[in-house]
Enzyme design. Structure first.
Site, mmCIF file in Angstrom:
data_model
loop_
_atom_site.group_PDB
_atom_site.id
_atom_site.type_symbol
_atom_site.label_atom_id
_atom_site.label_comp_id
_atom_site.label_asym_id
_atom_site.label_seq_id
_atom_site.Cartn_x
_atom_site.Cartn_y
_atom_site.Cartn_z
ATOM 1 N N ARG A 1 -2.947 -1.993 -3.160
ATOM 2 C CA ARG A 1 -4.077 -1.083 -3.015
ATOM 3 C C ARG A 1 -3.851 0.051 -4.001
ATOM 4 O O ARG A 1 -2.819 0.727 -3.949
ATOM 5 C CB ARG A 1 -4.123 -0.529 -1.596
ATOM 6 C CG ARG A 1 -5.207 0.505 -1.380
ATOM 7 C CD ARG A 1 -5.151 0.994 0.057
ATOM 8 N NE ARG A 1 -6.213 1.934 0.342
ATOM 9 C CZ ARG A 1 -6.127 3.254 0.172
ATOM 10 N NH1 ARG A 1 -5.010 3.790 -0.292
ATOM 11 N NH2 ARG A 1 -7.136 4.031 0.472
ATOM 12 N N GLU B 1 -8.106 -4.350 5.600
ATOM 13 C CA GLU B 1 -7.971 -4.083 4.164
ATOM 14 C C GLU B 1 -6.869 -4.940 3.543
ATOM 15 O O GLU B 1 -6.998 -5.394 2.406
ATOM 16 C CB GLU B 1 -7.701 -2.592 3.935
ATOM 17 C CG GLU B 1 -8.907 -1.751 4.328
ATOM 18 C CD GLU B 1 -8.664 -0.260 4.252
ATOM 19 O OE1 GLU B 1 -8.696 0.268 3.140
ATOM 20 O OE2 GLU B 1 -8.459 0.371 5.298
ATOM 21 N N ARG C 1 -11.146 16.595 7.478
ATOM 22 C CA ARG C 1 -11.954 16.962 6.299
ATOM 23 C C ARG C 1 -13.345 17.416 6.727
ATOM 24 O O ARG C 1 -13.947 16.833 7.622
ATOM 25 C CB ARG C 1 -12.095 15.772 5.350
ATOM 26 C CG ARG C 1 -10.796 15.297 4.736
ATOM 27 C CD ARG C 1 -11.076 14.264 3.647
ATOM 28 N NE ARG C 1 -9.856 13.597 3.199
ATOM 29 C CZ ARG C 1 -9.608 12.307 3.398
ATOM 30 N NH1 ARG C 1 -10.490 11.527 4.004
ATOM 31 N NH2 ARG C 1 -8.478 11.790 2.958
ATOM 32 N N ASN D 1 0.864 -1.191 0.000
ATOM 33 C CA ASN D 1 0.000 0.000 0.000
ATOM 34 C C ASN D 1 0.896 1.235 0.000
ATOM 35 O O ASN D 1 1.487 1.586 1.019
ATOM 36 C CB ASN D 1 -0.889 -0.036 1.253
ATOM 37 C CG ASN D 1 -1.843 1.150 1.326
ATOM 38 O OD1 ASN D 1 -1.782 2.058 0.489
ATOM 39 N ND2 ASN D 1 -2.701 1.140 2.315
ATOM 40 N N HIS E 1 -12.482 4.076 0.443
ATOM 41 C CA HIS E 1 -12.504 3.038 1.496
ATOM 42 C C HIS E 1 -13.201 1.772 0.978
ATOM 43 O O HIS E 1 -13.757 1.004 1.752
ATOM 44 C CB HIS E 1 -13.271 3.500 2.760
ATOM 45 C CG HIS E 1 -12.620 4.599 3.530
ATOM 46 N ND1 HIS E 1 -13.355 5.567 4.183
ATOM 47 C CD2 HIS E 1 -11.322 4.880 3.772
ATOM 48 C CE1 HIS E 1 -12.535 6.405 4.787
ATOM 49 N NE2 HIS E 1 -11.290 6.014 4.545
ATOM 50 N N ASP F 1 -7.441 14.060 16.228
ATOM 51 C CA ASP F 1 -7.550 12.727 16.833
ATOM 52 C C ASP F 1 -8.778 12.691 17.752
ATOM 53 O O ASP F 1 -8.923 13.528 18.645
ATOM 54 C CB ASP F 1 -6.277 12.440 17.628
ATOM 55 C CG ASP F 1 -6.200 10.986 18.059
ATOM 56 O OD1 ASP F 1 -5.289 10.296 17.595
ATOM 57 O OD2 ASP F 1 -7.066 10.553 18.849
ATOM 58 N N PHE F 2 -9.639 11.705 17.503
ATOM 59 C CA PHE F 2 -10.909 11.668 18.228
ATOM 60 C C PHE F 2 -10.716 11.471 19.734
ATOM 61 O O PHE F 2 -11.532 11.925 20.532
ATOM 62 C CB PHE F 2 -11.834 10.603 17.631
ATOM 63 C CG PHE F 2 -12.524 11.082 16.380
ATOM 64 C CD1 PHE F 2 -13.775 11.679 16.442
ATOM 65 C CD2 PHE F 2 -11.910 10.988 15.139
ATOM 66 C CE1 PHE F 2 -14.409 12.147 15.294
ATOM 67 C CE2 PHE F 2 -12.524 11.450 13.986
ATOM 68 C CZ PHE F 2 -13.782 12.029 14.064
ATOM 69 N N GLY G 1 -14.867 3.474 15.191
ATOM 70 C CA GLY G 1 -15.925 2.450 15.153
ATOM 71 C C GLY G 1 -15.575 1.196 15.926
ATOM 72 O O GLY G 1 -16.440 0.566 16.536
ATOM 73 N N GLY H 1 -12.907 6.384 11.026
ATOM 74 C CA GLY H 1 -11.521 6.539 11.456
ATOM 75 C C GLY H 1 -11.149 7.990 11.248
ATOM 76 O O GLY H 1 -12.020 8.866 11.240
HETATM 77 P P1 AMP Z 1 -8.037 4.987 11.766
HETATM 78 O O1 AMP Z 1 -7.957 6.096 10.765
HETATM 79 O O2 AMP Z 1 -9.020 3.912 11.403
HETATM 80 O O3 AMP Z 1 -6.701 4.442 12.169
HETATM 81 O O4 AMP Z 1 -8.649 5.646 13.100
HETATM 82 C C1 AMP Z 1 -7.937 6.614 13.816
HETATM 83 C C2 AMP Z 1 -8.883 7.362 14.727
HETATM 84 O O5 AMP Z 1 -9.483 6.450 15.656
HETATM 85 C C3 AMP Z 1 -8.155 8.417 15.566
HETATM 86 O O6 AMP Z 1 -8.841 9.654 15.492
HETATM 87 C C4 AMP Z 1 -8.241 7.854 16.962
HETATM 88 O O7 AMP Z 1 -8.327 8.854 17.927
HETATM 89 C C5 AMP Z 1 -9.531 7.072 16.926
HETATM 90 N N1 AMP Z 1 -9.587 6.138 18.044
HETATM 91 C C6 AMP Z 1 -8.813 5.072 18.285
HETATM 92 N N2 AMP Z 1 -9.153 4.524 19.491
HETATM 93 C C7 AMP Z 1 -10.139 5.282 20.018
HETATM 94 C C8 AMP Z 1 -10.904 5.247 21.226
HETATM 95 N N3 AMP Z 1 -10.708 4.335 22.145
HETATM 96 N N4 AMP Z 1 -11.822 6.224 21.409
HETATM 97 C C9 AMP Z 1 -12.027 7.169 20.478
HETATM 98 N N5 AMP Z 1 -11.349 7.242 19.332
HETATM 99 C C10 AMP Z 1 -10.415 6.324 19.093
#
Ligand code: AMP
Length: 398
Positions: free
Chosen positions: A91, A385, A241, A7, A180, A284-285, A334, A210
């Site tokens: 990918r 993926e 975004r 990838n 995706h 970052d969530f 998720g 994500g």
């Molecule tokens: P991804 O792009 O699929 O790797 O997802 C990354 C995002 O998932 C980031 O914003 C992380 O903060 C969020 N994330 C991972 N673990 C948690 C969690 N326990 N609670 C909330 N967000 C999470």
């Protein structure tokens, strides 16, 4: 049968070597800062220590060479020689209007990848470099392209056509593609299997939440609609975004701030989403949730808006399919964030969705998180993926 999954990003290359006998990962790794000072390869063989090589990587060809050396390294390697690798799965971001199905790469496929540079300016050139680097490193081995836009190509015209003058579709292939795709394909398929649903007719909504985020609706594994569009900017609110927005906002900011369209699009792609809405807290969530707990109002609004928009898409897609049998959550948020899953589902009482709090207290593995009485099965299905790409590669080259 061992398959190498590659990838490529513009300055990175992720890889996994997968043993298809049991679908286990034999080794995986990442090349960072390709073409930039400070290049680094991090190689992780299963059950062994990490191996880091810091050496200049001027381009993807050198990066692939270093990956092949790491895979065959006397101490850190996992194969004796490249004969053990049966095929390489790539990918590839954009197959334009031409490709929906994964395909063994030949000159025609490479031409289409090149023709789609405009549609995927950051990824398609890197994807092509990755393919050509593998062809050079392992002559004669089949390379397979698995399109990130592939899943969305099944959408009907009413879902993929923009309401703009038709000539732009004819001249420039401007339409909704969706991204995706590998993740939506994998998760919808796993949800049907894991949930014991009818493989031909199951109506499934996948929420890939994500840093990038998108929702898809599919019937019997065939995409009916998906939230990303010509580019990954459309749809949900994401880490950086904006997702859906009135295009007139672009003109307004251009005029007010003296910026050009490219600058504003850069803002919508890289400085918006929960990062922008929160006043710059983070993309970052986890950081957004922490800021909300500390009483940061803008972080709370960003999170509420993110959840609200996912719930609106689920409602729209339920209407598009005239019902829904299962909703599956995947990707970073998720898979790990039970509070967000619960908050999204709290909008769905009218569909008879009921979350079981105990079952929802789970992360990172297939699980049904709805109650026995729920009219819709809600699931957590971790995305994979790389495995989806490896399965496609096996199917086409066996
Ligand atoms: P991804 O792009 O699929 O790797 O997802 C990354 C995002 O998932 C980031 O914003 C992380 O903060 C969020 N994330 C991972 N673990 C948690 C969690 N326990 N609670 C909330 N967000 C999470």
């Amino acid at each position: 049968m061992k398959i190498l999954v590659v990838n490529c990003g513009s300055s990175s290359l992720k890889y996994q070597l997968i043993d298809m006998a049991d679908e286990s990962v034999i080794a995986k790794g990442l090349c960072e800062r390709i073409g930039i000072e400070g290049s680094k390869l991090t190689h992780q063989p299963a059950g062994k220590d990490k191996y880091v090589v810091e050496k200049p990587m001027p381009d993807h060809t050198v990066a692939i060479k270093m990956v092949m050396e790491a895979l065959q390294d006397a101490e850190h390697g996992v194969i004796a020689n490249t004969d053990e690798i049966s095929a390489i799965g790539h990918r590839v971001l954009h197959g334009g209007k031409i490709y929906s199905e994964s395909i063994v790469v030949d000159d025609d496929v490479k031409r289409v990848i090149r023709e789609c540079f405009d549609l995927g300016p950051l990824h398609n050139p890197a994807n092509l470099m990755g393919i050509e680097a593998c062809e050079a490193a392992m002559p004669g081995k089949p390379n397979v392209a698995v399109w990130d836009t592939g899943f969305g190509m099944a959408m009907p015209e009413k879902a993929y056509m923009y309401a703009i003058p038709h000539e732009y579709y004819e001249k420039y292939s401007i339409r909704r593609y969706g991204f995706h795709g590998t993740s939506h394909m994998f998760v919808s398929g796993e949800a049907i299997k894991f949930g014991g649903l009818d493989p031909e007719n199951a109506k499934v909504i996948v929420c890939h939440l994500g840093n990038g985020a998108s929702v898809s609706a599919s019937i019997g594994g065939k995409c009916v609609d998906t939230s990303m569009g010509l580019t990954p900017l459309e749809g949900l609110i994401m880490g950086t975004r904006s997702g859906d927005i009135d295009p007139a906002v672009v003109q307004f900011i251009c005029n007010k701030e003296g910026k050009d369209v490219n600058e504003v699009l850069n803002i919508l792609n890289k400085k918006s989403g929960v990062l922008g809405m929160s006043g710059g807290v983070s993309s970052d969530f986890r950081d957004i949730e922490a800021a909300k707990r500390e009483g940061n109002h803008l972080a709370e609004v960003a999170l509420d808006a993110f959840i609200y928009r996912v719930a609106k898409y689920i409602g729209a897609y339920t209407a598009a399919m005239n019902g829904v049998d299962a909703i599956a959550f995947t990707a970073g948020v998720g898979e790990n964030d039970k509070a967000s899953r619960k908050a999204i589902c709290s909008y769905l009482g009218y569909l008879g969705v009921e979350i079981d709090d105990e079952a929802n207290d789970v992360r990172g593995k297939n699980a049904v998180i709805s109650s026995a009485d729920s009219k819709v099965k809600v699931m957590l299905i971790p995305t994979n993926e790389e495995l989806a790409i490896a399965r496609e590669t096996k199917r086409l080259t066996e």
